[in-house]
Write an enzyme that holds these catalytic residues in place. Sequence first.
Site, PDB file in Angstrom:
ATOM      1  CB  ALA A  82      47.951  52.933 -55.964  1.00  0.00           C
ATOM      2  N   GLY A 140      48.156  58.615 -56.542  1.00  0.00           N
ATOM      3  CA  GLY A 140      49.242  59.248 -55.645  1.00  0.00           C
ATOM      4  C   GLY A 140      50.751  59.065 -55.827  1.00  0.00           C
ATOM      5  CG  ASP A 141      54.200  56.063 -58.014  1.00  0.00           C
ATOM      6  OD1 ASP A 141      55.584  55.453 -56.982  1.00  0.00           O
ATOM      7  OD2 ASP A 141      54.749  55.729 -59.108  1.00  0.00           O
ATOM      8  N   GLY A 142      52.703  59.214 -58.468  1.00  0.00           N
ATOM      9  CA  GLY A 142      53.612  60.999 -58.996  1.00  0.00           C
ATOM     10  C   GLY A 142      53.406  61.835 -57.591  1.00  0.00           C
ATOM     11  CD  GLU A 155      59.322  59.787 -58.172  1.00  0.00           C
ATOM     12  OE1 GLU A 155      60.697  60.539 -58.626  1.00  0.00           O
ATOM     13  OE2 GLU A 155      59.174  58.969 -57.876  1.00  0.00           O
TER      14      GLU A 155
END
Length: 139
Positions: free
Chosen positions: A20, A23-25, A28
């Site tokens: 995660a 994945g957040d990066g 974004e």
Amino acid sequence: MYLESETPVDIHEQSPLNLAFVGDGVLELLVRRRLVERTRLTPGKLHALCVKYVSAKGQSKALEVIEPLLTEAEQAVLRRGRNASKATVAKHATPQEYRASTGFEALLGWLYLTGQTGRIEELFEALWAGFDPLEKTGE
């Protein structure tokens, strides 16, 4: 698309929270790229619109759009991410939205780290076509 990844660690041994984190990066970057490509907004307005996509609430809604498109393997990663426990919760999201967003981020991180960038693009196109964060949601 963006920098390729090679990891000496078996991706299946990674925590869903680590997936995660990546994945957040990934999300974004995808959202920022799309907004800059298709709008002429100032950086402040770009950021405000980006947040609508990458917030826990936005990711939870975006997941509803792409979830029917997921393979069994992708659904398994999503479940692992949803079930991962975090010490904190988002201020502006329900616990269910927060868990869904963690699952969504874990999925994107797993796809990225396993080199499935084409699949990321495919899911992102579906997300972009099916989710308008500015649409009235009764808030």
